[in-house]
Scaffold this active site. Structure first.
Site, PDB file in Angstrom:
ATOM      1  N   LYS A  29       0.896  -1.311   0.057  1.00 44.55           N
ATOM      2  CA  LYS A  29       0.061  -0.026   0.128  1.00 44.55           C
ATOM      3  C   LYS A  29       0.908   1.075  -0.015  1.00 44.55           C
ATOM      4  CE  LYS A  29      -3.729   0.258   2.678  1.00 44.55           C
ATOM      5  NZ  LYS A  29      -5.160   0.701   2.187  1.00 44.55           N
ATOM      6  N   HIS A 471     -16.237  -9.365   1.741  1.00 39.64           N
ATOM      7  CA  HIS A 471     -15.213 -10.245   2.504  1.00 39.64           C
ATOM      8  C   HIS A 471     -15.226 -11.322   1.561  1.00 39.64           C
ATOM      9  CE1 HIS A 471     -13.339 -12.994   5.219  1.00 39.64           C
ATOM     10  NE2 HIS A 471     -12.475 -12.005   5.268  1.00 39.64           N
ATOM     11  N   GLU A 761      14.902 -43.652  -5.734  1.00 38.49           N
ATOM     12  CA  GLU A 761      13.956 -43.527  -4.773  1.00 38.49           C
ATOM     13  C   GLU A 761      14.674 -43.770  -3.260  1.00 38.49           C
ATOM     14  OE1 GLU A 761       9.589 -44.912  -5.689  1.00 38.49           O
ATOM     15  OE2 GLU A 761      11.077 -46.775  -6.428  1.00 38.49           O
ATOM     16  N   SER A 780      14.377 -42.280 -13.193  1.00 33.90           N
ATOM     17  CA  SER A 780      13.042 -41.296 -12.905  1.00 33.90           C
ATOM     18  C   SER A 780      12.974 -41.318 -11.602  1.00 33.90           C
ATOM     19  CB  SER A 780      11.772 -42.008 -13.485  1.00 33.90           C
ATOM     20  OG  SER A 780      10.930 -41.419 -12.925  1.00 33.90           O
ATOM     21  N   GLY A 782      11.782 -41.034  -8.075  1.00 39.56           N
ATOM     22  CA  GLY A 782      10.412 -41.299  -7.390  1.00 39.56           C
ATOM     23  C   GLY A 782      10.745 -40.406  -5.944  1.00 39.56           C
ATOM     24  N   ASN A 784       8.517 -39.179  -4.115  1.00 40.59           N
ATOM     25  CA  ASN A 784       7.697 -39.611  -2.691  1.00 40.59           C
ATOM     26  C   ASN A 784       8.580 -40.620  -1.780  1.00 40.59           C
ATOM     27  OD1 ASN A 784       5.647 -38.314  -4.084  1.00 40.59           O
ATOM     28  ND2 ASN A 784       4.918 -40.154  -4.851  1.00 40.59           N
ATOM     29  N   ASP A 785       9.056 -41.368  -2.524  1.00 41.83           N
ATOM     30  CA  ASP A 785       9.970 -42.440  -1.675  1.00 41.83           C
ATOM     31  C   ASP A 785      11.124 -41.766  -1.121  1.00 41.83           C
ATOM     32  OD1 ASP A 785       8.676 -44.662  -0.829  1.00 41.83           O
ATOM     33  OD2 ASP A 785       8.454 -45.137  -2.926  1.00 41.83           O
TER      34      ASP A 785
HETATM   35  C1  PEP Z   1       7.744 -42.010  -5.670  1.00 41.52           C
HETATM   36  O1  PEP Z   1       7.903 -42.957  -4.786  1.00 41.52           O
HETATM   37  O2  PEP Z   1       7.985 -41.003  -5.861  1.00 41.52           O
HETATM   38  C2  PEP Z   1       6.776 -42.809  -6.937  1.00 41.52           C
HETATM   39  C3  PEP Z   1       6.311 -41.969  -7.746  1.00 41.52           C
HETATM   40  O3  PEP Z   1       6.505 -44.192  -6.582  1.00 41.52           O
HETATM   41  P1  PEP Z   1       5.196 -44.387  -5.490  1.00 41.52           P
HETATM   42  O4  PEP Z   1       4.668 -43.068  -5.359  1.00 41.52           O
HETATM   43  O5  PEP Z   1       4.334 -45.346  -6.443  1.00 41.52           O
HETATM   44  O6  PEP Z   1       5.893 -45.253  -4.240  1.00 41.52           O
HETATM   45 MG    MG Z   2       8.005 -45.031  -4.976  1.00 42.75          MG
END
Ligand code: PEP
Ligand code: MG
Length: 896
Positions: A29, A471, A761, A780, A782, A784-785
């Protein structure tokens, strides 16, 4: 001499000490007020106390830094000089507004005080000066009310009650019927309330009032609603807020005065029309509060709404023309749609605020594309203007136009989109039910900043009161929640058990559907349809694709998901989780048979059932993806997701396999793991039972041969082995896969390229990626793991305690949502580098959930990977985010 820190920046009367680039120091502002003043626009003079003062205030036990008082006093005198008044003077009293203004806009979250400087003495001066005693005392009572609420923390209901009672006793209906003497009586009552509650009188020293208000604004930086807002919008607490002190201008000086808010384009649709609301004889907060229903800004809007009250264009043509000229000037200057607050005092226009306006995703797209086509932005700038997260709003369904519907209610189309959920009437309950996984629609008379958590938890919002800039409307649009507001016929029963509309009752817990774009509410769940992805969306995505370096693939296993992904522009499948192809009942039995088989023979019998299912699934995927790469991951079932639990489930498997149910139970019991995420999953399953991966490799290669023959198109399967920790695992399994693949190619007399690669992973895999790359033709990640194993943080269990980490700032973001650049990210960089050292052309991508998260995508661009892969609906988000990441990187702004 050491340069002294400057705490206060003045603006007004055609010049300013700050400018728009100083938003970190002056808040949004303050920086924009300074910029407008420098542009010569009519800005009431004032000054900004910097965000650094706020930080110092908190670091110093809520004390001000040395020198601040002098700087404020000098700046205040300057303001007085500019308007020919003096703060605290009884004949020419300067009155000021005190407002917060953080670096990022936080509408309604912090405190504001207007008309400050009024006392029993100065009010007389104001009455004389304005020649309007009624106005002076109306302003004074507003001030007492606001100051008491914000600074003295006296509950505002006490004042409202006083006023209501007074009006009832005098048979008044509207505030405008109150005379100066009436206000004087009410003011006496107000002062008594304050005295009774605080045990001391309402402050009569303007200096004391000013510092009280400044401290209250700083204090409000850390109030609960500001905290919640910051958390939801990732705004760091360390930023602090600035305080803007500005000479008051009055929209409540009678019929030639007014106040309003406006957008230079429609914030809901993006249409290039001025859009806004104003109230005659009112002060700023009246418009936003939604107590009086405001009038339209333009004749066009008034006619579209069939409103009888005249628009500003009609009622105040001169001020309107001036305002329109300012709109155009500001849009060209900022090269963006502006959100503006203004006041007309006795026909003279004053600008109180401008900022880049919040808008729906649809409007953001349209405005970016239009501004580019109007020559104000380049295509690349237009690409940078749309927040990738916000595309989510566009990618979700709207109501099926052909579906029958039973309308319950209509109101204003405050925020577009369709939402279905059960009715709730309070925000705490909305939050609680949402945590239980229920979809809720929050129905309120009006919303206030206290409702922010409920609005966030709800799928949609309905209010009885308030206009398009109330709001509810502003916040819902910002959050991307569909919202219908100002539904005047809606009456919520006091018991909060039901609402009624024209005699019809809808109970708490009943399902309703809201259409935010049409401003309608329907009974029950109305079917929805997919969004239209052409027009502005197509154009902007085209521009994004033109600058993007990384490819975007999708995580998909069903033909339906693969089709959605292609429609959304995916350039291949980055992850087909084969175990997900078995979730349907008849299939899961065969998978269970395979898992529970006692020996190789039993397993082979189950695998023989699975092979044709897999083959036809893969054929379908290859067909849908016609020639684009498809990465198929071999089986990776954490066993707990697939083992049968109930007796019925055991019985089904027994029937299908001919095995004894008790034996099956024992076997399932034996396979039970304490820590399945670190258990017998991924390639470990392939190591123990290579025939599983052999069956899958056969199904993939047979499908590839069949589709290549059938379509004549190139089919390139990428066979991916999960959860590898040591090269030896991959060496062994790759040999098996290659042997099957070569056999199938030979059987089919077909030549076809395929790749075998691995997921990264596990930290060990990342650290030894040079070894692994000797076998892997692609990696690739992963994530998540990799996040789970890097932090040692369970994917399944951490949701219970992660909020503690977020609240206490140990994590800034949930690492399962936004990639941790320092730890997980470091491993990715090491692995990418080592992988490339062994195999320079190794293909690198990421396929964890992070592949669809814009901040993570920025990191991945910085790390130089080849593609990201995400869920189909997030593909457009990833395309745009990847383009922005590339543009930022080429401008040297990468964070990786
Ligand atoms: C991961 O681990 O990122 C992944 C893509 O495999 P998933 O989620 O199936 O374990
Ligand atoms: Mg995985």
């Amino acid at each position: 001499m050491k340069n002294k820190t400057k705490w206060v920046y003045s603006f007004g009367a055609g010049s300013a000490e700050g400018d728009a680039s100083m938003r970190n120091l002056l808040g949004g502002k303050g920086a924009n007020l300074a910029e407008m003043a420098s542009l010569g626009l009519p800005v009431p003079p004032g000054f900004t106390i910097t965000t650094e003062v706020c930080s110092a205030f908190y670091e110093n036990d809520r004390n001000h830094p040395a020198g601040l008082a002098e700087e404020v006093s000098t700046a205040l005198a300057k303001v007085g000089d500019a308007v020919g008044m003096k703060f605290g003077d009884t004949s020419k009293p300067l009155l000021v507004s005190v407002r917060s203004g953080a670096r990022a806009s936080m509408p309604g979250m912090m405190d504001t005080v207007l008309n400050l400087g009024l006392t029993d003495e100065t009010v007389k001066g104001l009455a004389k000066l304005s020649g309007d005693e009624r106005f002076a005392y109306d302003s004074y009572r507003r001030f007492i009310q606001m100051y008491s609420d914000v600074v003295l923390e006296v509950d505002h209901h006490s004042f409202e009650e006083q006023l209501e009672t007074y009006k009832e006793e005098h048979d008044y209906f509207l505030d405008t019927e109150m005379t100066a003497d009436d206000w004087k009586s009410v003011i006496d009552g107000y002062k008594k309330v304050v005295g009774d509650e605080l045990g001391r009188p309402f402050p009569q020293d303007p200096e004391e009032q000013l510092w009280g208000a400044i401290n209250a604004v700083f204090g409000s930086w850390r109030n609960d609603r500001a905290d919640t807002y910051r958390r939801l919008h990732n705004i760091p607490e360390s930023w602090g807020t600035a305080v803007n002190v500005q000479a008051m201008v009055f929209g409540n000086m009678g019929e030639t005065s007014a106040t309003g808010v406006a957008f230079t384009r429609d914030p809901s649709t993006g249409d290039n029309h001025y859009y806004g609301e104003f109230l005659i004889n009112a002060q700023g907060e009246d418009v936003v509060a939604g107590i009086r229903t405001p009038q339209a800004l333009t004749k066009r809007a008034r006619e579209a709404m069939s409103d009888d009250a005249p628009s500003m264009e009609e009622a105040m043509p001169k001020a309107y023309a001036e305002l329109a000229a300012v709109f155009d000037r500001l849009e060209k200057h900022y090269r963006d749609m502006q959100d503006i607050e203004f006041t007309i005092q006795n026909e003279k226009l004053w600008m109180l605020q401008t900022r880049n306006g919040k808008r729906t995703a649809k409007a953001a797209l349209k405005i970016a594309v239009d501004l580019c086509e109007e020559g104000l932005l380049t295509q690349e700038e237009a690409v940078m203007r749309v927040d990738p997260h916000s595309l989510d709003q566009l990618l979700h369904p709207s109501l099926d136009p052909d579906a029958p519907r039973d309308q319950v209610l209509s109101g204003l189309p405050a925020s577009p989109g369709a939402a279905v959920g059960e009715v709730v009437f309070n925000s705490d309950e909305a939050e609680r039910l949402a945590q239980e996984g229920k979809a809720v629609i929050l129905v309120r008379v009006e919303t206030s900043p206290e409702d922010i958590h409920g609005m966030h938890a709800a799928k949609g919002i309905v209010t009885a009161r308030g206009g398009m800039t109330s709001h509810a409307a502003v916040v819902a649009r910002g959050m991307g929640r569909p919202c219908v507001c100002g539904a005047g016929d809606l009456k919520i029963d006091k018991s909060e058990e039901f609402f009624t509309v024209a005699g019809r009752q809808v109970k708490k817990g009943e399902t309703v559907t809201i259409d935010g774009a049409a401003g309608r509410v329907y009974a029950g769940a109305v079917p929805t349809v997919q969004p239209e992805l052409s027009g502005d969306f197509g154009k902007l995505m085209g521009w994004a694709d033109a600058v993007r370096r990384m490819k975007v693939r999708a995580n998909a296993e069903t033909p339906h998901d693969a089709r959605v992904a292609r429609d959304f522009g995916a350039e291949g499948i980055g992850l087909c989780r084969t175990e997900h192809m078995f979730f349907e009942t008849d299939r899961i039995i065969a998978v269970r048979e395979m898992i529970l088989a006692e020996d190789k023979k039993g397993r082979e019998a189950a695998l023989a059932k699975l092979l044709p299912m897999q083959r036809s699934d893969f054929e379908e995927l290859f067909r849908v993806m016609s020639g684009l790469p498809v990465t198929i991951r071999l089986l990776d079932p954490p066993l707990h997701e697939f083992l049968p639990h109930s007796d019925d489930e055991i019985e089904e498997v027994a029937k299908s396999s001919g095995m004894d149910a008790q034996k099956l139970k024992d076997r399932a019991h034996k396979l039970h793991e304490f820590n399945p995420m670190l258990g017998h999953r991924g390639c470990r399953l392939g190591v123990s039972y290579p025939e599983i991966y052999e069956m899958q490799a056969r199904a993939i290669m047979e499908a590839a041969c069949a589709v290549a023959k059938e379509t004549g198109e190139k089919v390139t399967p990428e066979i991916m082995i999960p959860l590898v920790a040591k090269r030896e695992e991959l060496t062994m399994l790759k040999a098996r896969v290659d042997a099957v693949a070569l056999a199938v190619l030979k059987e089919n007399n077909t030549k076809l390229d395929y790749l075998v690669g691995t997921m990264i992973e596990l930290p060990r895999a990342a650290l030894t990626a040079d070894e692994i790359a000797k076998d892997a033709e692609f990696f690739s990640f992963g994530t998540n793991d990799l996040t789970q194993t890097t932090f040692g943080l369970s994917r399944d269990d951490s949701a219970a305690f992660l909020p503690d980490y977020l609240r206490q700032g140990i994590f800034e973001r949930d690492p399962f949502v936004t990639l941790d650049p320092d730890g997980v990210g470091a491993l990715i960089k090491i692995a990418a580098e080592k992988g490339r050292a062994t195999r320079p052309d190794i293909k690198l991508g990421i396929c964890g959930e992070h592949g669809g998260d814009p901040d993570s995508i920025r990191f991945v661009e910085g790390a130089g990977l080849d593609y990201v892969s995400c869920s189909p609906y997030r593909t457009p988000i990833a395309r745009l985010a990847a383009a922005q990441a590339k543009l930022e990187k080429s401008q040297g702004g990468s964070t990786a």
